[in-house]
Design a protein around this motif. Structure first.
Motif, short mmCIF file in Angstrom:
data_model
loop_
_atom_site.label_atom_id
_atom_site.label_comp_id
_atom_site.label_asym_id
_atom_site.label_seq_id
_atom_site.Cartn_x
_atom_site.Cartn_y
_atom_site.Cartn_z
N ASP A 32 0.69 -1.34 -0.06
CA ASP A 32 -0.66 0.18 0.41
C ASP A 32 0.84 1.22 -0.09
O ASP A 32 1.44 1.53 0.58
N TRP A 92 -2.26 13.28 -0.43
CA TRP A 92 -1.95 13.11 0.37
C TRP A 92 -2.54 14.14 2.15
O TRP A 92 -2.20 15.10 1.20
N ASN A 93 -2.69 13.45 2.35
CA ASN A 93 -3.12 14.66 4.34
C ASN A 93 -1.63 15.01 4.57
O ASN A 93 -0.77 13.96 5.73
N GLN A 116 -1.98 10.58 5.61
CA GLN A 116 -2.72 9.38 4.74
C GLN A 116 -3.38 9.44 3.55
O GLN A 116 -2.77 10.89 3.09
N THR A 117 -3.55 8.62 3.00
CA THR A 117 -4.01 8.99 1.54
C THR A 117 -4.85 8.33 1.22
O THR A 117 -6.38 7.81 1.61
N GLU A 118 -5.88 8.94 -0.30
CA GLU A 118 -6.93 8.50 -1.14
C GLU A 118 -6.32 8.75 -1.79
O GLU A 118 -5.49 9.65 -2.76
N SER A 119 -6.91 7.82 -3.12
CA SER A 119 -6.33 7.74 -5.09
C SER A 119 -7.57 7.92 -5.73
O SER A 119 -8.56 7.08 -5.07
N THR A 120 -7.03 8.62 -6.85
CA THR A 120 -8.31 8.39 -7.44
C THR A 120 -8.00 7.17 -8.15
O THR A 120 -7.65 6.18 -8.28
N ASN A 141 -14.20 13.95 -2.25
CA ASN A 141 -14.38 12.69 -3.48
C ASN A 141 -14.15 12.12 -4.13
O ASN A 141 -14.81 12.03 -5.15
N ASN A 160 -13.15 9.29 -5.42
CA ASN A 160 -13.36 8.09 -5.97
C ASN A 160 -14.08 7.94 -7.49
O ASN A 160 -14.23 7.04 -8.03
#
Length: 433
Positions: free
Chosen positions: A124, A183-184, A189-193, A229, A231
């Motif tokens: 990850d 990246w926050n 912490q991460t989110e990805s498209t 958002n 996603n």
């Protein structure tokens, strides 16, 4: 802790433009091996009045006062630069010699190399902070320091671009894995498209004062996202006929962005109607609006940088003098100066005079990217093959900092946090302060 003394207020004063041109016109400086004079006299790098001095974790930073190398015998009094910033040469064989994007080869012959995974493990995304910002601030002391405060990694994919949100709370990075990683900056912490792009992402830019961001890609598309958002893609323009190399949002008219493609075309685009409002020629590698006002647009193409009046689309300047292709450009905070980077040279241009006022040779460390430091207005951070070059333009001294294990393809900065981010083909983005 290593320090560099702050300049006095009169040392920040800008010389008359005519005097500047006489002292600095057409002079090229190559780094020497001799140690710099570290007495702290003259116009040393110092923070802007509203910015606290940067600090670093002991052991991770560098001693600028003792490590700066004298570049040449340039006058110590130059001008006050500000932060802002944050590329690719044109080629008849698409991306063949675009080192910022890695070994991607010709579009027609090597599509599979774009679409295949980069290999390696499937771990990850993760990040590590060496200190929290609060702890970091407690260790602060007077003077300039610069050190790595965090490292964030993708799986094994080359990172080609990065950008901070306006408030500095989010960092977006993208590249060969065809998605944006968000990246926050407080937690890392991460989110990805989703991987909606089919080929390498060439540029990512946040919309000013917004959580929205846009991406450009070799797959000939522009996509709009919302970090709140991520996603799904908000809007997509997929009807272009050439790989899109760079994009940027207007700093004031934030419903407007522009992009340039591999065929040297610049298009202005309205987000609300999601349609092209105007097109012109003159940009292949990178486009960047003048900060704050957005009155001008800088566009790099081949060995030249063009400056356009955004309202009239009239070319106001043509900056020439690079012997290699210009692959990166960045403005200072006030939009008075522009830095342009080719493999062997960085040039600083005055918008008011249209002249190159200072240069720095790469001295063998092939340059790829640059950004003005967000807190120290006289300091330009330059990304090389694996190291960062810190160029104190007022003292005309430079020093090299080991940073990555591969090309530093992009740099970004945040005035709100004083943070600099470096993106590399070694699959990492590092944070510096």
């Amino acid at each position: 802790m290593a320090q560099m003394q702050h300049p006095s207020s009169q040392q920040h004063e800008q010389l008359p433009q005519q005097q500047l041109q006489q002292k600095n016109r057409k002079r090229k400086q190559n780094s020497s091996s001799g140690p710099a004079n570290s007495t702290g006299t003259g116009n040393t790098v110092g923070p802007s009045p509203s910015s606290p001095a940067s600090t670093h974790t002991p052991g991770d930073g560098i001693n600028t006062a003792n490590s700066m190398q004298q570049v040449n015998s340039m006058p110590k009094s130059l001008m006050t630069y500000g932060p802002e910033g944050t590329g690719l040469p044109s080629s008849s064989n698409l991306l063949d010699d675009i080192e910022r994007f890695g070994d991607v080869g010709s579009l027609e012959d090597n599509v599979e190399s774009f679409l295949s995974n980069d290999g390696g493990d499937r771990r990850d995304l993760y990040g590590t902070l060496k200190q929290s910002p609060k702890q970091h601030q407690k260790d602060s002391s007077k003077g300039f320091t610069f050190g790595e405060v965090g490292c964030i990694r993708t799986r094994t994919s080359k990172v080609t671009c990065c950008h901070f949100s306006s408030d500095g709370k989010l960092l977006a990075s993208a590249g060969h894995d065809k998605k944006v990683v968000l990246w926050n900056m407080d937690t890392l912490q991460t989110e990805s498209t989703p991987e909606e792009h089919k080929l390498v992402i060439t540029d990512v830019r946040f919309r000013p004062n917004s959580s929205q961001l846009a991406t450009a890609s070799v797959d000939k598309s522009i996509r709009l996202w919302d970090a709140a958002n991520p996603n799904y893609c908000l809007r997509a323009y997929t009807g272009h006929n050439s790989p899109i190399m760079s994009l940027d949002f207007h700093p004031k008219k934030t419903d407007l962005f522009c992009f340039c493609d591999h065929d040297n075309e610049i298009r202005y685009w309205n987000i609300n109607s999601f349609s092209c409002t105007r097109s012109s020629k003159g940009g292949t590698a990178q486009v960047r609006f003048q900060p704050r006002t957005g009155q001008l647009l800088a566009a790099a193409s081949d060995k030249m940088v063009s400056i356009f009046d955004v309202e009239t689309d009239r070319q106001t300047h043509s900056f020439q003098g690079h012997s290699d292709m210009v692959n990166y450009i960045c403005w200072n905070a006030n939009g008075e100066y522009l830095a342009s980077v080719s493999q062997n040279l960085v040039k600083i241009w005055s918008i008011s005079s249209g002249e190159c006022i200072q240069e720095l040779g790469s001295n063998g460390n092939q340059f790829h990217s640059c950004v003005f430091h967000p807190s120290y207005s006289n300091l330009l951070v330059i990304g090389g093959n694996s190291s960062l070059e810190l160029w104190n333009m007022a003292e005309n001294k430079s020093m090299t900092v080991a940073a990555h294990e591969n090309i530093i393809s992009a740099l970004a900065q945040s005035p709100d946090t004083g943070m600099v981010a470096s993106a590399s083909h070694d699959s990492s983005v590092k944070l510096w302060k």
